[in-house]
Design a protein around this motif. Sequence first.
Motif, PDB file in Angstrom:
ATOM      1  N   LYS A 166      23.930 -42.081  53.419  1.00 54.01           N
ATOM      2  CA  LYS A 166      22.765 -42.398  52.604  1.00 54.01           C
ATOM      3  C   LYS A 166      22.155 -41.111  52.054  1.00 54.01           C
ATOM      4  CE  LYS A 166      22.940 -46.776  53.874  1.00 54.01           C
ATOM      5  NZ  LYS A 166      23.412 -47.831  52.972  1.00 54.01           N
ATOM      6  N   GLU A 187      16.247 -41.271  47.813  1.00 53.50           N
ATOM      7  CA  GLU A 187      17.033 -42.164  48.668  1.00 53.50           C
ATOM      8  C   GLU A 187      16.842 -41.819  50.143  1.00 53.50           C
ATOM      9  OE1 GLU A 187      21.608 -43.840  49.104  1.00 53.50           O
ATOM     10  OE2 GLU A 187      21.076 -42.501  47.445  1.00 53.50           O
ATOM     11  N   ARG A 234      31.800 -43.493  48.067  1.00 54.85           N
ATOM     12  CA  ARG A 234      30.403 -43.059  47.994  1.00 54.85           C
ATOM     13  C   ARG A 234      29.919 -42.568  49.355  1.00 54.85           C
ATOM     14  NH1 ARG A 234      28.339 -48.352  44.603  1.00 54.85           N
ATOM     15  NH2 ARG A 234      29.403 -47.884  42.651  1.00 54.85           N
ATOM     16  N   GLU A 628      17.118 -51.134  43.613  1.00 55.83           N
ATOM     17  CA  GLU A 628      17.659 -50.840  44.936  1.00 55.83           C
ATOM     18  C   GLU A 628      17.962 -52.127  45.680  1.00 55.83           C
ATOM     19  OE1 GLU A 628      15.820 -49.428  49.077  1.00 55.83           O
ATOM     20  OE2 GLU A 628      15.637 -47.898  47.509  1.00 55.83           O
ATOM     21  N   MET A 632      21.008 -49.168  48.460  1.00 53.19           N
ATOM     22  CA  MET A 632      21.815 -48.583  47.400  1.00 53.19           C
ATOM     23  C   MET A 632      20.995 -48.568  46.116  1.00 53.19           C
ATOM     24  SD  MET A 632      25.371 -49.930  45.688  1.00 53.19           S
ATOM     25  CE  MET A 632      26.305 -49.732  47.194  1.00 53.19           C
ATOM     26  N   HIS A 634      20.683 -48.151  41.990  1.00 52.22           N
ATOM     27  CA  HIS A 634      21.457 -48.269  40.759  1.00 52.22           C
ATOM     28  C   HIS A 634      20.527 -47.930  39.591  1.00 52.22           C
ATOM     29  CE1 HIS A 634      24.985 -49.650  38.482  1.00 52.22           C
ATOM     30  NE2 HIS A 634      24.104 -49.997  37.585  1.00 52.22           N
TER      31      HIS A 634
END
Length: 674
Positions: A166, A187, A234, A628, A632, A634
């Motif tokens: 993360k 994040e 990722r 989110e 995650m 975007h």
Amino acid sequence: MFDTVLVANRGEIAVRVIRTLRSMGVRSVAVFSDADADARHVREADEAVRIGPAPSTESYLSVERLLEAAARTGAQAVHPGYGFLAENAGFARACEEAGLVFIGPSADAIALMGDKIRAKETVRAAGVPVVPGSSGSGLTDEQLADAAREIGTPVLLKPSAGGGGKGMRLVRDEAVLADEIAAARREARASFGDDTLLVERWVDRPRHIEIQVLADGHGNVVHLGERECSLQRRHQKVIEEAPSVLLDEATRAAMGEAAVQAARSCGYRGAGTVEFIVPGSDPSQYYFMEMNTRLQVEHPVTELVTGLDLVEWQLRVAAGEPLGFGQEDVRLTGHAIEARLCAEDPARGFLPSGGTVLRLREPEGDGVRTDSGLSEGTEVGSLYDPMLSKVIAYGPDRETALRRLRAALAGTVTLGVQTNAGFLRRLLAHPAVVAGELDTGLVEREVDGLVPDEVPAATYAAAALLRQASLTPVGTAGWADPFAAADGWRMGGEHAWTAHHLRAAGHDPVTVRVRRTPAGGVELLLPGSATPLRGSGGTPPRPEDGHRFAFLLDGVAHTFTALPDGTWLGRDGDAWHVRDHDPVAALLDRAAHAGADSLTAPMPGTVTVVKVAVGDEVSAGQSLLVVEAMKMEHVISAPHAGTVAELDVAPGTTVAMDQVLAVIAPTDEAEETA
């Protein structure tokens, strides 16, 4: 040993811990939020306590409510699982102050190893090699950027707190450092409540090798061999195995001893994992990355090759027992591989998915283990981590384990929720994976070939057959009035073709034609085909019949089962779901509304950042919003230059997948270019 243990987690890890508690004769207490009231871990525990509403901050992350649940049920110890509060020093300390045993390391060890900057300094002093990078805590954005420039790109930005990939950002271009640092901080703050970052040198084509350690409160520390975790997307692991084909016995022993020294350096107790980055060209040059002060997601592969139950040993160590074995007693036998089944859609860039599990089939058999928190009826939302279950295969050698795992994934069904099962199966069949030639960038390089672009023709065929079945009314005693049907029946002649217009998400509409044959079978005419496909099975199956229908497509037999809820299940394991209650008209209307000027939500989630307002001028590619889901992020960017004509969301707005978020009216120049 404890009489009662509270499991401060949910999903598959809660179910897995409860299984060991049951085998040891220890009473288990589950906790649940309103979203998990009927979850599998709740049903399998001896007792369950509601701890709050669905948001994790008000339930699974609430130390106060967890301690209240422990007090109410008479629990003597708390098992944190992984995620949530598993590596939270404050929670471990609060348990101790409440008279509870925290099944894990001490709060001081968690705090030390949870701070990646202090952890590196500590293990370096113990003689463990570390990755070159920035030094010091609390660096500003400019100091981080300066450190990155000094190291030289590519560099890796990492949160000092937390783990699981993360907030990690690989930066290859200095020009985007500022944006990447800001995104990594955002994040990290959302995931761990701490936006402290460090920067490290990036090792090209590295392998990710981790060592499992086990330490008791009597000074004994052993390692249980390594796990290969190089298959990542990722920075998130997707496939793990034990042992690694990269290491020889000498390197394994050296890395194991380094892991033991890292554990000793912080006075570790319990099960933990020391992670190393290893150049694939020279495995003897390994570097410490971090230590995870908890049970790892991938712990089952170690259990299978060592024959040890790690959760049992966590409990025994926490209860004060010494390890019953030494390093010379640890033996690695056979090979084990694990795949993480996640609620995500590979065809949509692996964005989180959701829905209700309508049908569930989890693999079992020789050498196959499934750790799962699923059951039929489980509602998968966007509030928690997308991992649903783990499928693990064991064999006497790597080839056998690979073959068993591919077969197990092919037989895995989570109908109603899109998963990555098909992607995982194709990844395990990739030549480089079969050969053991792995690195952490392999998945990203090969992802396009692992995610089919086209909808399988069999999916369209199944959808058309279901539509055809719905056109025939069913009367009493199974008799149907042919004049009331819209299925192409004609008196005195063969059936006419019935056209079914279908559209899969992200694809153009297609037309599949279906008709009955004189012999009572069914013919299908698929797009681009001049020759009908002939199917057996008589009357097209209706959902309530539970009927199986088979047809040949390109020489391959496909079998579908009509289920009572109107869902078709394909046996190829790639989890294409076709529902009769998702009308084509609604899909087409949605597509028409979301035109080229509209920005839509790529996944169900929450809008966290809004950078524009109605009337603002924007440029093509400009970052406008951030959505989110499942931790995650975007970024939603402008499709072209123009003006923000509509803005339907604000920070905190919950959105559905494909919901229109904003509309960008193009400038004259943009229209001319288009």
